[in-house]
Design a protein around this motif. Structure first.
Motif, short mmCIF file in Angstrom:
data_model
loop_
_atom_site.label_atom_id
_atom_site.label_comp_id
_atom_site.label_asym_id
_atom_site.label_seq_id
_atom_site.Cartn_x
_atom_site.Cartn_y
_atom_site.Cartn_z
N LEU A 63 0.83 -1.22 0.00
CA LEU A 63 0.00 0.00 0.00
C LEU A 63 0.86 1.26 0.00
CD1 LEU A 63 -3.01 -0.80 2.35
CD2 LEU A 63 -3.06 -0.33 -0.10
N ALA A 117 -4.27 6.91 -3.01
CA ALA A 117 -4.01 6.18 -1.77
C ALA A 117 -5.32 5.87 -1.04
CB ALA A 117 -3.07 6.99 -0.87
N LEU A 118 -6.24 6.82 -1.02
CA LEU A 118 -7.54 6.60 -0.37
C LEU A 118 -8.29 5.45 -1.03
CD1 LEU A 118 -8.77 10.26 0.24
CD2 LEU A 118 -8.40 8.52 2.00
N CYS A 121 -6.57 2.01 -0.36
CA CYS A 121 -6.81 1.56 1.01
C CYS A 121 -8.27 1.16 1.22
CB CYS A 121 -6.43 2.67 2.00
SG CYS A 121 -4.64 2.96 2.14
N ALA A 122 -9.19 1.89 0.60
CA ALA A 122 -10.62 1.54 0.72
C ALA A 122 -10.89 0.16 0.15
CB ALA A 122 -11.47 2.59 0.01
N VAL A 136 -7.02 1.90 10.03
CA VAL A 136 -6.99 2.27 8.61
C VAL A 136 -6.45 3.68 8.40
CG1 VAL A 136 -8.38 2.54 6.53
CG2 VAL A 136 -8.93 0.73 8.16
N ILE A 140 -3.61 4.94 5.68
CA ILE A 140 -3.92 5.90 4.62
C ILE A 140 -2.95 7.07 4.67
CG2 ILE A 140 -5.63 7.57 3.81
CD1 ILE A 140 -7.78 5.59 4.68
N ALA A 143 0.43 5.96 3.35
CA ALA A 143 0.33 5.72 1.91
C ALA A 143 0.28 7.02 1.13
CB ALA A 143 -0.90 4.86 1.61
N MET A 144 -0.43 8.02 1.66
CA MET A 144 -0.52 9.31 0.98
C MET A 144 0.83 10.01 0.96
SD MET A 144 -4.23 10.68 2.34
CE MET A 144 -4.06 12.28 1.54
#
Length: 251
Positions: A63, A117-118, A121-122, A136, A140, A143-144
């Motif tokens: 991720l 990224a959102l 992850c979703a 989570v 996120i 990852a962002m």
């Protein structure tokens, strides 16, 4: 920085991205699709009692890695296209500073990176059942920031390329060694000393460390924040170096 020039550049790039449906699809969908593929690869892998599944262990690192790769590639190519089309050269003849321009490019692509990224992850947590002890939101966040690092390094790589093909050629030089040494294939502590030293100089190592910390700890830790700060620092330095090396004329 000139706020008007910075904002105008950001808005222009966002409008261009919005009009390029294929690029938008690649930015948003590719990491999520690759995470889905990873899920099916590890679907039947045995899991020892009391341990994370292989998908949870590898997926949490991916991720951070996948958005980094995709944003590096797209940013480097898009920036080089601005050069070859003459758009960047025309902008550089105005009083707008290099930092205004690259700041605008960086902000626009960073917004796209955040959306990417959102979505990844979703899909991973909502549909594929990825689990993380730290929650989570922290995944996120990391990852962002890692996707933004890809944007910054893509801008830096484009400053040294003269064609889009040359921009792509920087990928195995800048991205591949970081993937090999970030701890995904072998824990960094098990690397030979000289490779571990090199790994300590690579920002993706700290991104993976931060995600591993989130994966195993129930909340944000000092180590996670330190690693995240290192990744963000690398992104800022890369953006500043890209501004310093930006040529006013395209050869």
């Amino acid at each position: 920085m000139n706020a008007n020039a910075y904002a105008a550049t950001s808005v222009r790039i966002l409008k261009q991205l919005k009009a390029d449906h294929r690029t938008v699809a690649m930015i948003v969908a590719v990491p999520a699709l690759l995470m889905t593929l990873l899920y099916f690869i590890y679907q039947n892998a045995p899991t020892m009692p009391g341990q994370q599944s292989l998908f949870d262990r590898v997926g949490i690192s991916m991720l951070g890695i996948l958005p980094f790769i995709v944003m590096f590639l797209i940013t480097a190519i898009a920036m080089q296209r601005e050069r070859t089309s003459g758009t960047l050269e025309r902008l550089m003849t105005t009083p707008v500073s290099k930092l205004d321009l690259l700041g605008g490019y960086g902000t626009a692509f960073s917004i796209a990176a955040g959306i990417q990224a959102l979505f990844a992850c979703a899909v991973s947590f909502g549909l594929l059942g990825l689990e993380s002890a730290g929650g989570v939101a922290l995944v996120i966040l990391v990852a962002m920031v890692d996707a933004v690092l890809g944007v910054a390094l893509g801008l830096l790589a484009s400053a040294f390329a003269r064609t889009e093909f040359q921009a792509v050629q920087f990928m195995p030089l800048i991205v591949a060694p970081q993937i090999f040494l970030c701890g995904l294939l072998v824990p960094r502590g098990q690397l030979p000393d000289w490779l571990e030293w090199i790994s300590n100089l690579m920002p993706l190592s700290y991104a993976v460390d931060a995600l591993n910390e989130v994966s195993t700890q129930t909340g944000a830790t000092g180590l996670m924040w330190r690693d995240l700060a290192v990744v963000a620092g690398f992104a800022v330095v890369a953006l500043c170096l890209a501004a310093a090396t930006l040529r006013r004329r395209t050869p």
